[in-house]
Design an enzyme around this catalytic site. Structure first.
Site, PDB file in Angstrom:
ATOM      1  N   GLU A  51       0.881  -1.166   0.000  1.00 51.46           N
ATOM      2  CA  GLU A  51       0.000   0.000   0.000  1.00 51.46           C
ATOM      3  C   GLU A  51       0.924   1.223   0.000  1.00 51.46           C
ATOM      4  OE1 GLU A  51      -2.761   0.245   3.280  1.00 51.46           O
ATOM      5  OE2 GLU A  51      -3.439   2.216   2.608  1.00 51.46           O
ATOM      6  N   ARG A 276       4.995 -12.746   9.825  1.00 54.39           N
ATOM      7  CA  ARG A 276       5.730 -11.532   9.485  1.00 54.39           C
ATOM      8  C   ARG A 276       7.060 -11.491  10.219  1.00 54.39           C
ATOM      9  NH1 ARG A 276       3.700  -6.488   9.658  1.00 54.39           N
ATOM     10  NH2 ARG A 276       1.743  -7.200   8.810  1.00 54.39           N
ATOM     11  N   LYS A 286       4.128   0.897  10.086  1.00 54.26           N
ATOM     12  CA  LYS A 286       4.263   2.089   9.240  1.00 54.26           C
ATOM     13  C   LYS A 286       3.742   3.331   9.947  1.00 54.26           C
ATOM     14  CE  LYS A 286       2.992   0.061   5.083  1.00 54.26           C
ATOM     15  NZ  LYS A 286       2.343   0.159   3.778  1.00 54.26           N
TER      16      LYS A 286
HETATM   17  P1  ATP Z   1      -0.309  -1.494   6.862  1.00 57.82           P
HETATM   18  O1  ATP Z   1      -0.439  -1.552   8.333  1.00 57.82           O
HETATM   19  O2  ATP Z   1      -0.207  -0.122   6.318  1.00 57.82           O
HETATM   20  O3  ATP Z   1      -1.210  -2.406   6.084  1.00 57.82           O
HETATM   21  P2  ATP Z   1       1.746  -3.273   6.029  1.00 57.82           P
HETATM   22  O4  ATP Z   1       3.076  -3.337   6.675  1.00 57.82           O
HETATM   23  O5  ATP Z   1       0.865  -4.434   6.026  1.00 57.82           O
HETATM   24  O6  ATP Z   1       1.124  -2.024   6.680  1.00 57.82           O
HETATM   25  P3  ATP Z   1       1.557  -3.222   3.160  1.00 57.82           P
HETATM   26  O7  ATP Z   1       2.003  -2.167   2.248  1.00 57.82           O
HETATM   27  O8  ATP Z   1       0.138  -3.617   3.152  1.00 57.82           O
HETATM   28  O9  ATP Z   1       1.986  -2.750   4.585  1.00 57.82           O
HETATM   29  O10 ATP Z   1       2.480  -4.485   2.968  1.00 57.82           O
HETATM   30  C1  ATP Z   1       2.818  -5.027   1.717  1.00 57.82           C
HETATM   31  C2  ATP Z   1       3.164  -6.475   1.887  1.00 57.82           C
HETATM   32  O11 ATP Z   1       4.244  -6.633   2.778  1.00 57.82           O
HETATM   33  C3  ATP Z   1       2.001  -7.246   2.447  1.00 57.82           C
HETATM   34  O12 ATP Z   1       1.833  -8.430   1.702  1.00 57.82           O
HETATM   35  C4  ATP Z   1       2.393  -7.529   3.863  1.00 57.82           C
HETATM   36  O13 ATP Z   1       1.838  -8.721   4.299  1.00 57.82           O
HETATM   37  C5  ATP Z   1       3.918  -7.586   3.767  1.00 57.82           C
HETATM   38  N1  ATP Z   1       4.535  -7.214   5.038  1.00 57.82           N
HETATM   39  C6  ATP Z   1       4.337  -6.097   5.744  1.00 57.82           C
HETATM   40  N2  ATP Z   1       5.021  -6.110   6.904  1.00 57.82           N
HETATM   41  C7  ATP Z   1       5.714  -7.278   6.916  1.00 57.82           C
HETATM   42  C8  ATP Z   1       6.610  -7.895   7.841  1.00 57.82           C
HETATM   43  N3  ATP Z   1       6.960  -7.310   8.982  1.00 57.82           N
HETATM   44  N4  ATP Z   1       7.111  -9.106   7.513  1.00 57.82           N
HETATM   45  C9  ATP Z   1       6.781  -9.697   6.362  1.00 57.82           C
HETATM   46  N5  ATP Z   1       5.939  -9.183   5.451  1.00 57.82           N
HETATM   47  C10 ATP Z   1       5.406  -7.988   5.718  1.00 57.82           C
END
Ligand code: ATP
Ligand code: MG
Length: 575
Positions: A51, A276, A286
């Site tokens: 996102e 994660r 974020k």
């Molecule tokens: P938000 O809280 O804004 O949704 P987010 O960290 O999930 O934050 P995204 O941009 O939706 O952000 O994440 C993009 C991809 O990265 C998603 O598929 C998410 O699952 C993955 N991702 C985010 N944080 C992690 C993490 N700490 N470890 C592994 N994958 C992650």
């Protein structure tokens, strides 16, 4: 290879076995099973769906390496898709930074760069299909009322009074929602599933909300925006993704993902969840990272203390180090926390192979070599990288006055101190043996200058008579030195788990007030005078460093990437 010394504490994974080879991870096992059964005709197509509401961090790097790496491993494809369904927090700045970061990590999406917002028309049509099937309805409850009637884990939810609206009325209202006839939040489109489902996500979830907000790509075309759960499966389906890999918190959303695709009868990818990445001494939310930037706790998203990819790049981390780290930590189904020392280990390991060596002094102490001719200067030969012979040698100037590290001299040394002391002989790296003959102090008793004599027969740092010295120290010729500003970075937080160490505590209370130390006028060898921003190198005996992008022709700015020693061992001993 450098040894990784760590202790097992709590649930922290120490990465004691830094070997990269390991059996198939569970996702690759699923893929191999699918290939064997012919589920997706042996096609592998993944996607990374950020996102654009912030900069990417090391957790995203794990997901990027997994998605792009899996496609690479199985000769498949991986799309980059911006999940831009929320107009409020999304910006082009984030889109651009995300593109730059993924490219820098070394991955390529070819011509498959997509935006969820490109599918808004298609999603709208799908919603109309569901309404026509009697599987979605326009609800006039407010967000608050929807929450209140949702029930709980132990209590069923209540059906909305609008749940049984006739299809025609739903179609009419939904179209008018799109046309902008209603105010923000006054109505939603909801899936008609089951208000008694034990899975709260299945209790008539909202598919669309009214939001009169400009979108970074579609401008004012839309005033209704799709919710994540509705949009995400459609995006995957439209792009013919085979394996939709996401993090564990979406496990409970999978029944809904499947429900939408089944009801629509469209192409149906397989959602797979993994744990994660959590790292010690690091926050990864974020929202919190944005708070650190906006509150000026750090100097922007690319501050070298940030866990962002851009911060790590500026810090001097390499793409290979990050990818190796991602390989090492593997992929699992259970949440855990990885020791940040493992990431630092991966950085050292890669830099050790590729970083040229230089000499620089952080806390200079002036040394006059009394028997060295006054106006003489000579060039000595130094090895650029002992790990890579092909990088050859360079010349470093030597003269009568040099700087050494303050910490390399002690007037009254303890037993195990083998560096310079009164009357003691040491080797100046690549130069000569010198013996300390005199110590000059200021009024407050502080040592401000040393006098030494050198042995001309030890040119190059070797003694022809086999005489041994126990210490070798680095130095820089005063006359030839160039001054540098050096940023010494330490961890941004003082505790291993800043987000949850103490109940009710704000993570900002754990910010390390000494996470940045700035040294000015550090004498460094003149070979760094034309170094370009981004160059990664080792200052012998001190650590890995890189040239900061703020460097100009007359202002050399250097960032310390990581020390040479395993900092984890030191911290563990202090506890
Ligand atoms: P938000 O809280 O804004 O949704 P987010 O960290 O999930 O934050 P995204 O941009 O939706 O952000 O994440 C993009 C991809 O990265 C998603 O598929 C998410 O699952 C993955 N991702 C985010 N944080 C992690 C993490 N700490 N470890 C592994 N994958 C992650
Ligand atoms: Mg997310």
């Amino acid at each position: 290879m450098e040894r990784l010394k760590m202790t097992q504490r709590n649930n922290i994974q120490t990465g004691e076995n830094p070997d990269i080879s390991r059996p198939l991870n569970f996702i690759h096992q699923i893929i191999e099973d699918d290939n064997a059964s012919g589920k997706f005709n042996k096609r592998i197509h993944t996607r990374f769906p950020p996102e654009p509401n912030g900069y990417l961090h090391i957790g995203h790097a794990k997901s990027i390496c997994l998605n792009f790496g899996t496609a690479e491993k199985y000769n498949g494809l991986c799309n980059l898709r911006f999940d831009d369904t929320n107009p409020i927090k999304e910006e082009d700045e984030y889109v651009n930074s995300i593109i730059e970061d993924i490219k820098w990590l070394g991955f390529d999406w070819g011509d498959r760069l997509y935006f969820a917002s490109d599918y808004f028309d298609k999603m709208y049509e799908y919603a109309v299909d569901l309404i026509k099937k009697g599987k979605a309805y326009v609800c006039d409850l407010t967000a608050e009322e929807i929450r209140q009637t949702r029930g709980s884990l132990t209590e069923a939810g209540q059906e909305s009074p609008y749940r049984n609206r006739p299809i025609e009325e739903n179609l009419d209202l939904f179209e008018r929602m799109r046309k902008g006839e209603f105010s923000d939040g006054s109505r939603t489109l909801r899936a008609k599933i089951d208000m008694t489902s034990p899975n709260l996500n299945m209790r008539d979830p909202v598919m669309y909300r009214i939001l009169h907000a400009s979108h970074h790509r579609t401008g004012d075309k839309w005033c209704i925006y799709p919710m994540y759960d509705w949009a995400h499966g459609l995006e995957d389906s439209i792009e013919k993704i085979t394996h939709s890999i996401c993090t564990l918190e979406f496990e409970d959303h999978r029944p809904l993902y499947d429900w939408f695709l089944n009801e629509l009868g469209v192409y149906h990818p397989q959602q797979i969840e993994f744990a994660r990445l959590n790292l010690t001494y690091t926050i990864m939310s974020k929202r919190k990272l944005l708070e650190l930037v906006q509150g000026k706790y750090v100097n922007g998203w690319d501050d070298p203390r940030m866990p962002t990819i851009s911060g790590m790049r500026r810090r001097g981390y390499t793409p290979a180090a990050i990818r190796n780290f991602a390989d090492r930590i593997g992929v699992a189904k259970r949440e855990s926390t990885i020791d940040v020392a493992l990431l630092e280990f991966s950085v050292r390991e890669d830099l050790n192979k590729i970083a040229p060596r230089f000499m620089g002094v952080m806390n200079p102490l002036k040394v006059v070599i009394d028997n060295y001719p006054e106006n003489q200067a000579e060039e000595l030969e130094a090895i650029n990288n002992p790990e890579d012979e092909s990088t050859g040698i360079r010349k470093i100037p030597f003269s009568k006055v040099i700087y050494i590290e303050k910490t390399d001299f002690m007037e009254d040394p303890p037993k195990k101190f083998f560096r310079l002391a009164p009357g003691r002989e040491v080797r100046l790296r690549y130069a000569y043996f010198v013996t300390c003959t005199d110590v000059v102090k200021n009024e407050s008793g502080e040592v401000v200058e040393l006098h030494c004599t050198y042995d001309p027969a030890t040119w190059g740092g070797d003694s022809p008579d086999g005489r041994k010295v126990r210490g070798t120290i680095h130095w820089v010729s005063a006359k030839h030195a160039i001054p540098a500003k050096v940023h010494l970075y330490d961890r941004l937080f003082t505790v291993p788990n800043p987000s949850g160490d103490k109940e009710g505590c704000d993570y900002k209370e754990f910010i390390n007030s000494e996470s940045l130390k700035v040294l000015t006028n550090c004498p460094v060898e003149p070979n760094l005078s034309d170094a370009k921003p981004g160059l990664q190198f080792q200052f012998e005996r001190l650590g890995y460093f890189c040239i900061d992008p703020d460097t100009t022709n007359d202002n050399l700015v250097i960032n310390r990437t990581v020390t040479l020693r395993d900092t984890w061992a030191k911290i563990a001993n202090r506890r």
